[in-house]
Design an enzyme around this catalytic site. Structure first.
Site, PDB file in Angstrom:
ATOM      1  N   ASN A   1      -0.897   2.411  -7.538  1.00 16.24           N
ATOM      2  CA  ASN A   1      -0.120   1.117  -7.901  1.00 16.24           C
ATOM      3  C   ASN A   1      -0.060   0.238  -7.401  1.00 16.24           C
ATOM      4  OD1 ASN A   1       0.229   2.541 -10.461  1.00 16.24           O
ATOM      5  ND2 ASN A   1       1.918   4.480 -10.034  1.00 16.24           N
ATOM      6  N   VAL A   2       0.538  -0.047  -5.804  1.00 16.07           N
ATOM      7  CA  VAL A   2       0.576  -1.061  -5.361  1.00 16.07           C
ATOM      8  C   VAL A   2      -0.444  -1.493  -4.709  1.00 16.07           C
ATOM      9  CG1 VAL A   2       1.909  -1.784  -3.287  1.00 16.07           C
ATOM     10  CG2 VAL A   2       3.049  -0.534  -4.536  1.00 16.07           C
TER      11      VAL A   2
ATOM     12  N   LYS B   1      18.730   8.801  -1.188  1.00 18.97           N
ATOM     13  CA  LYS B   1      17.730   8.989  -1.897  1.00 18.97           C
ATOM     14  C   LYS B   1      17.894  10.425  -2.233  1.00 18.97           C
ATOM     15  CE  LYS B   1      13.275   8.215  -1.858  1.00 18.97           C
ATOM     16  NZ  LYS B   1      12.679   6.779  -2.253  1.00 18.97           N
TER      17      LYS B   1
HETATM   18  P1  NAI Z   1      -0.022   5.336  -5.488  1.00 16.17           P
HETATM   19  O1  NAI Z   1       0.524   7.372  -6.162  1.00 16.17           O
HETATM   20  O2  NAI Z   1       0.631   5.104  -6.991  1.00 16.17           O
HETATM   21  O3  NAI Z   1      -0.733   5.715  -4.914  1.00 16.17           O
HETATM   22  C1  NAI Z   1      -1.366   6.113  -3.958  1.00 16.17           C
HETATM   23  C2  NAI Z   1      -2.611   5.977  -3.626  1.00 16.17           C
HETATM   24  O4  NAI Z   1      -3.822   6.456  -2.872  1.00 16.17           O
HETATM   25  C3  NAI Z   1      -3.941   6.461  -4.891  1.00 16.17           C
HETATM   26  O5  NAI Z   1      -4.751   5.847  -5.620  1.00 16.17           O
HETATM   27  C4  NAI Z   1      -3.984   8.260  -3.800  1.00 16.17           C
HETATM   28  O6  NAI Z   1      -5.505   8.531  -4.590  1.00 16.17           O
HETATM   29  C5  NAI Z   1      -4.281   7.149  -2.801  1.00 16.17           C
HETATM   30  N1  NAI Z   1      -4.870   8.299  -1.771  1.00 16.17           N
HETATM   31  C6  NAI Z   1      -4.335   9.219  -1.155  1.00 16.17           C
HETATM   32  N2  NAI Z   1      -4.736   9.847  -0.140  1.00 16.17           N
HETATM   33  C7  NAI Z   1      -5.357   8.731   0.147  1.00 16.17           C
HETATM   34  C8  NAI Z   1      -5.882   8.376   1.442  1.00 16.17           C
HETATM   35  N3  NAI Z   1      -6.015   9.453   2.636  1.00 16.17           N
HETATM   36  N4  NAI Z   1      -7.161   7.436   1.657  1.00 16.17           N
HETATM   37  C9  NAI Z   1      -7.277   6.778   1.332  1.00 16.17           C
HETATM   38  N5  NAI Z   1      -5.835   6.968  -0.359  1.00 16.17           N
HETATM   39  C10 NAI Z   1      -5.592   8.129  -0.421  1.00 16.17           C
HETATM   40  O7  NAI Z   1       1.093   4.862  -4.644  1.00 16.17           O
HETATM   41  P2  NAI Z   1       2.024   3.371  -4.879  1.00 16.17           P
HETATM   42  O8  NAI Z   1       3.157   3.389  -5.529  1.00 16.17           O
HETATM   43  O9  NAI Z   1       0.843   2.805  -4.956  1.00 16.17           O
HETATM   44  O10 NAI Z   1       2.547   3.837  -3.252  1.00 16.17           O
HETATM   45  C11 NAI Z   1       1.520   3.943  -2.070  1.00 16.17           C
HETATM   46  C12 NAI Z   1       2.880   3.752  -1.017  1.00 16.17           C
HETATM   47  O11 NAI Z   1       3.121   2.529  -1.190  1.00 16.17           O
HETATM   48  C13 NAI Z   1       3.087   4.530  -1.257  1.00 16.17           C
HETATM   49  O12 NAI Z   1       3.015   5.244   0.662  1.00 16.17           O
HETATM   50  C14 NAI Z   1       4.551   4.484  -1.406  1.00 16.17           C
HETATM   51  O13 NAI Z   1       5.684   5.435  -0.974  1.00 16.17           O
HETATM   52  C15 NAI Z   1       5.140   3.348  -0.758  1.00 16.17           C
HETATM   53  N6  NAI Z   1       5.737   2.478  -1.832  1.00 16.17           N
HETATM   54  C16 NAI Z   1       5.774   2.510  -3.065  1.00 16.17           C
HETATM   55  C17 NAI Z   1       6.237   1.261  -3.669  1.00 16.17           C
HETATM   56  C18 NAI Z   1       6.620   0.904  -5.332  1.00 16.17           C
HETATM   57  O14 NAI Z   1       7.165   0.626  -5.511  1.00 16.17           O
HETATM   58  N7  NAI Z   1       5.435   1.757  -5.917  1.00 16.17           N
HETATM   59  C19 NAI Z   1       7.595   1.053  -3.172  1.00 16.17           C
HETATM   60  C20 NAI Z   1       8.133   1.165  -1.804  1.00 16.17           C
HETATM   61  C21 NAI Z   1       6.789   2.187  -1.385  1.00 16.17           C
END
Ligand code: NAI
Length: 349
Positions: free
Chosen positions: A181-182, A80
């Site tokens: 995104n996820v 990382k």
């Molecule tokens: P992202 O940043 O696209 O989405 C996160 C979402 O959570 C955003 O829509 C944001 O507004 C929302 N959010 C923030 N604080 C919040 C709260 N207190 N309550 C409710 N919603 C809240 O991130 P992504 O890529 O979707 O990743 C989500 C999680 O999955 C992260 O923890 C990331 O580390 C993990 N992850 C993602 C991967 C990927 O391929 N993108 C791979 C492995 C893990």
């Protein structure tokens, strides 16, 4: 700032710190373990209150990557990187190029891609100067969250089979925290499969779209963890299972994409005692890594892995969780503890 003194140090094989005064770049690369192959892991671009917290993050996240790759059956080790600073203030083309050139000095033992604070476009900029970069739209699978969401969906099927008798998603109530995104893509898959969705996000626009597109019920970001649902799927932040939320969780299972969902390891045991099935996040969210195999094969210094059908490979997340849940039941131990033992054995620890 001494790696050996960090609480997250776990006999990491290599830890490098880089700086470039001209661009303001300060970065740390941590390589945890390469028993299964050269390390991979995203680059996080983030402001840290103290440099030692950046080091802790790199050490902890690289260890989790070792576990993730091992349990996903990907022949890569765990690494990382963190770039220290606010990306909105610091991130420039020159800095990304300087960082890419530093990756070239480490060479084939570490390849990286996007993480918090980095976008696919940034990764493509780094790729202009370094071959040790994956997750580009031009060469690889692009946005890893597509595969991550599919992997989480496969993991949820294992949760269904183990806790709910595997009768399908129809009518199963799932609270999705975070529609990024996820989380958004996961909602699409769950909606198609007939699940009933309860959603929360700090971004009200996303919540409103989900109520229209998926017929989801909106919940407050403060209380989504306590929703009266079958499964709570954290897809936003880490540390959501903590001393404050533990007693309020009503779901029979906690299973989502977010990294480090347990605020501390003991919360895995506490969920287990409460009879709540926890799907370890480093198993659930391995889809992005699995989806990157094809591109990893193009990175110098790697022994190419077989490229099977990606969807079939993502199904391994389901199979791995079924195995972990069965052992957890037989050994009367939390799934997290079982998964850690399995992962550590696979990396020779
Ligand atoms: P992202 O940043 O696209 O989405 C996160 C979402 O959570 C955003 O829509 C944001 O507004 C929302 N959010 C923030 N604080 C919040 C709260 N207190 N309550 C409710 N919603 C809240 O991130 P992504 O890529 O979707 O990743 C989500 C999680 O999955 C992260 O923890 C990331 O580390 C993990 N992850 C993602 C991967 C990927 O391929 N993108 C791979 C492995 C893990």
């Amino acid at each position: 700032m001494t790696p050996w003194l960090s609480p997250e140090f776990d006999d990491h094989e290599q830890v490098c710190a880089f700086s470039d005064a001209a661009t303001g770049l300060r970065a740390i690369v941590a390589i945890h373990n390469t028993v299964r192959g050269p390390a991979i892991g995203g680059t996080r671009f983030l402001h840290y209150a103290e440099d030692r917290l950046a080091l802790d993050d790199a050490l902890r996240l690289s260890r989790a990557m070792s576990y993730k790759c091992a349990l996903a059956g990907v022949n890569a080790g765990g690494g990382k990187a963190v770039v220290i600073g606010d990306p909105a203030l610091l991130k420039t083309r020159d800095l990304l190029h300087a960082y890419g050139r530093m990756l070239n000095r480490i060479g084939s033992s570490f390849a990286t891609g996007e993480d918090v604070g980095m976008a696919v476009a940034d990764v493509e900029t780094m790729r202009e100067v370094s071959p040790y970069v994956g997750g580009t739209a031009s060469v690889g699978a692009g946005d890893p969250s597509v595969h991550t969401a599919k992997g989480v969906f496969a993991g949820l099927r294992a949760v269904l089979a183990t806790r709910f008798g595997g009768a399908g998603f129809s009518g199963v109530r799932i609270a999705v925290q975070g529609l990024g995104n996820v989380g958004w893509r996961l909602c699409e898959l769950l909606h198609q499969a007939g699940a009933t969705l309860i959603v929360a996000d700090v971004d009200q626009v996303r919540v409103d779209r989900a109520t229209v597109q998926f017929g989801a019920t909106a919940a407050s970001t403060e209380t989504i963890h306590a929703a009266a649902v079958d499964i709570f799927a954290p897809c936003a932040l880490g540390g959501v299972v903590n001393a404050a939320t533990l007693g309020e969780i009503k779901a029979q299972a906690v299973a989502g994409a977010a990294n480090n969902q347990l605020a501390a390891p003991e919360f895995g045991g506490a969920l287990h005692e409460r009879g709540i099935l926890f799907a370890p996040d480093f198993v659930m969210n391995a889809g992005g890594v699995i989806g990157s195999i094809r591109e990893l094969n193009t990175i110098p210094g790697r022994t190419p892995m077989d490229v099977e059908d990606t969807n079939a490979a993502l199904d391994r997340i389901h199979d791995r969780l079924i195995e972990i849940f069965a052992r957890s039941r037989d050994e009367r131990r939390p799934p997290e503890a079982v998964a850690l033992d399995l992962a550590r054995a696979l990396i020779g620890r």
